[in-house]
Design a protein around this motif. Structure first.
Motif: not given
Length: 77
Positions: A23-24, A38-39, A42
């Protein structure tokens, strides 16, 4: 199939050593390059530490995105 719509990439070792999560890293890449990945987290636990790039734009735009990612990568790696 001969082609997929998505490119899945593992979180690089250097990014993990620096404390990035999927995410980061995706957020940093978007902020610095304007390219959205896109992480994987998710999509559930199996996606942790993975990034997904949708290959749904025209070839020229994908090439530009890869150039931006490459410049960012070389500056951070």
């Amino acid at each position: 199939p001969s082609m997929a719509m998505y490119l899945w990439m593992p979180l690089p070792d250097w990014a993990q050593r620096r404390g990035f999560t999927d995410e980061s890293l995706a957020a940093n890449l978007l902020e610095k390059t304007g390219v959205a990945l896109t992480p994987g987290s998710g999509f559930g636990e199996g996606g942790n530490d993975w990034l997904r790039l949708a290959l749904v734009r025209p070839t020229e735009q994908l090439q530009e995105a890869f150039l931006r990612i490459e410049q960012w990568w070389n500056a951070n790696n």
